[in-house]
Design an enzyme around this catalytic site. Structure first.
Site, PDB file in Angstrom:
ATOM      1  N   HIS A  67      47.405  13.147  26.054  1.00 43.48           N
ATOM      2  CA  HIS A  67      48.126  12.531  27.183  1.00 43.48           C
ATOM      3  C   HIS A  67      48.813  11.233  26.739  1.00 43.48           C
ATOM      4  CE1 HIS A  67      49.134  11.136  31.194  1.00 43.48           C
ATOM      5  NE2 HIS A  67      48.468  10.012  30.967  1.00 43.48           N
ATOM      6  N   ASP A  97      44.135  10.827  40.066  1.00 42.10           N
ATOM      7  CA  ASP A  97      44.747   9.497  40.067  1.00 42.10           C
ATOM      8  C   ASP A  97      46.242   9.657  40.380  1.00 42.10           C
ATOM      9  OD1 ASP A  97      45.173   6.785  39.641  1.00 42.10           O
ATOM     10  OD2 ASP A  97      45.421   7.025  37.475  1.00 42.10           O
ATOM     11  N   TYR A 147      55.631  -1.371  35.129  1.00 44.09           N
ATOM     12  CA  TYR A 147      54.433  -1.394  34.284  1.00 44.09           C
ATOM     13  C   TYR A 147      54.485  -2.368  33.109  1.00 44.09           C
ATOM     14  CZ  TYR A 147      55.921   1.268  30.143  1.00 44.09           C
ATOM     15  OH  TYR A 147      56.517   1.655  28.974  1.00 44.09           O
ATOM     16  N   ARG A 149      58.376   5.601  26.032  1.00 39.21           N
ATOM     17  CA  ARG A 149      58.751   4.613  25.028  1.00 39.21           C
ATOM     18  C   ARG A 149      59.513   5.220  23.858  1.00 39.21           C
ATOM     19  NH1 ARG A 149      53.520   3.368  25.661  1.00 39.21           N
ATOM     20  NH2 ARG A 149      53.193   4.232  23.604  1.00 39.21           N
ATOM     21  N   ASP A 193      40.219   2.613  35.243  1.00 37.66           N
ATOM     22  CA  ASP A 193      40.829   3.845  34.750  1.00 37.66           C
ATOM     23  C   ASP A 193      41.083   3.720  33.259  1.00 37.66           C
ATOM     24  OD1 ASP A 193      41.822   6.407  34.918  1.00 37.66           O
ATOM     25  OD2 ASP A 193      43.835   5.781  35.491  1.00 37.66           O
ATOM     26  N   GLU A 215      41.779  14.062  36.221  1.00 42.80           N
ATOM     27  CA  GLU A 215      40.805  13.194  35.555  1.00 42.80           C
ATOM     28  C   GLU A 215      39.400  13.542  36.019  1.00 42.80           C
ATOM     29  OE1 GLU A 215      41.675   9.031  35.424  1.00 42.80           O
ATOM     30  OE2 GLU A 215      43.847   9.327  35.566  1.00 42.80           O
TER      31      GLU A 215
END
Ligand code: CA
Length: 413
Positions: free
Chosen positions: A131, A231, A242, A140, A124, A199
């Site tokens: 995005h 996805d 993550y 973040r 991916d 996607e």
């Protein structure tokens, strides 16, 4: 071009398309194409000598996947597609009563479409700048949303091929470790932030050897065609897990593909230039000419009470990194690719509010909910909601499309 089979004006499956898929009907599983609302059994076509003169192995279409057919190479698959197109044209080889009455043609409503590939590996990418910027702002730092490597590398991660399912398969809401900002420790819980990602994925059409690279200028030879790809993502699981290695269980519980592979040849009239790349890229990533495709994309949310709403309209042409760059980058270290591998684009968000490719972005982390026709609100996807993606290209009289990529979310076990 015009077919002797009826094709409505808005059909994805015009004579210009001729995509490939795998169907099951009456105990038979084989490769097929579709024209209008009619499935064309390619195994039956071969047995009726439609492909005479093309070097096709016997029973190549009598298969549960398209890998062997794709593996024959474009010098075979391309003439096969053109031969089908000719045969389906008014006055073409299949335009006579013998064939009409044979088992070649089946109404699309009657067949079950299957996952058309044996997918060895799935990667991916993360190639939409809009995005990546939006997610960077939310996850973040709004002031440094795009990380410094993003404009130099087509960023990607290795996904999970085993949980890729064909359109129409239910997706079970996952459990996982979730830690909300006001908790000291994570809890084990159902995801409350289940999302889709709009996607497209391309299908690798040619093997490479371990240690070999794909030249960016030859990369199209390794791309058989494209599919729609959802996805599915559990944002709350993803947010906690993550760092530092990237997505894991927040993504690998399921991904949905559309059943049809639309070939690069069919997409050729819709080739367009991509966005300007702001930083000079390294030589191995330099492409010339138009490498993107103008593919309209839409996402609808459909609950089980008849409420249906289109929540996003985007376009594949927004991709900052093109597929050739993705493939060149993927193999630049000698990583081999194999026929049937899927390479997904990453969420395709456009520049406007109505072109965002995930709930995370549309609702901006749940702060501006989607209002459904019955006034119920969605911050993320509810149980029994279905996500329906569609993709199509239009130019003058020519229209081709991908069919739909659908999945309904069902409650966790
Ligand atoms: Ca993704």
């Amino acid at each position: 071009m015009k077919s002797f089979i009826d094709v409505s004006k808005n059909s994805d499956f015009s004579i210009y398309n001729i995509p490939f898929g795998i169907f099951r009907y009456n105990g038979k599983t084989a490769a097929c194409t579709r024209i209008g609302d009619t499935i064309v059994d390619l195994d039956a076509c071969q047995k009726s000598h439609i492909f005479k003169g093309i070097d096709l192995p016997e029973d190549i279409f009598h298969s549960e996947n398209l890998n062997s057919f794709i593996g024959l190479g474009k010098h075979i698959t391309s003439p096969v597609r053109i031969r089908i197109q000719e045969a389906l044209t008014l006055g073409g080889a299949l335009d006579n009563d013998t064939f009409r009455n044979a088992d070649i043609f089946i109404n699309a409503d009657r067949v079950e479409m299957l996952l058309p590939l044996n997918i060895g590996d799935y990667t991916d990418f993360y190639s939409s700048k809009e995005h990546a910027t939006n997610v960077g702002m939310m996850f973040r730092d709004p002031n440094n949303a795009l990380l410094p490597n993003w404009l130099h590398i087509p960023i990607g991660y290795h996904g999970r091929a085993s949980s890729i399912v064909v359109s129409g398969t239910d997706i079970r809401r996952p459990y996982g470790q979730i830690k909300s900002p006001n908790q000291d420790n994570p809890e084990f819980s159902l995801s409350k932030e289940l999302d889709f990602e709009l996607e497209m994925a391309f299908v690798v059409g040619k093997d490479t050897a371990l240690g070999a690279r794909i030249d960016v200028n030859e990369a199209e030879e390794y791309i058989f065609g494209l599919m729609l790809f959802n996805d599915w993502s559990a944002r709350d699981i993803q947010r906690w897990e993550y760092v530092p290695l990237g997505p894991f269980l927040g993504k690998n519980f399921g991904s949905t593909v559309s059943p049809w592979i639309v070939t690069l040849e069919a997409l050729e009239p819709f080739r367009v230039a991509g966005p300007n790349q702001e930083k000079e890229v390294l030589p191995y990533l330099k492409t010339e000419g138009a490498k993107n495709y103008d593919i309209h994309l839409s996402v609808a949310l459909n609950d089980n009470k008849g409420n249906n709403k289109v929540i996003a309209q985007s376009n594949f042409k927004y991709m900052y990194w093109n597929m050739c760059q993705q493939l060149a980058h993927h193999t630049v270290n000698g990583c081999n690719v194999r026929i049937g591998d899927l390479m997904a684009s990453g969420t395709i968000s456009g520049p406007t509010q109505d072109s965002l490719g995930s709930m995370l972005e549309i609702t901006w982390k749940g702060t501006r909910p989607i209002v459904m026709p019955d006034q119920s609100e969605r911050k993320f996807i509810h149980d029994e909601d279905a996500v329906i993606m569609q993709g199509w290209c239009e130019k003058g009289e020519i229209r081709i499309g991908f069919g739909s990529c659908e999945g309904k979310v069902i409650s966790g076990l």
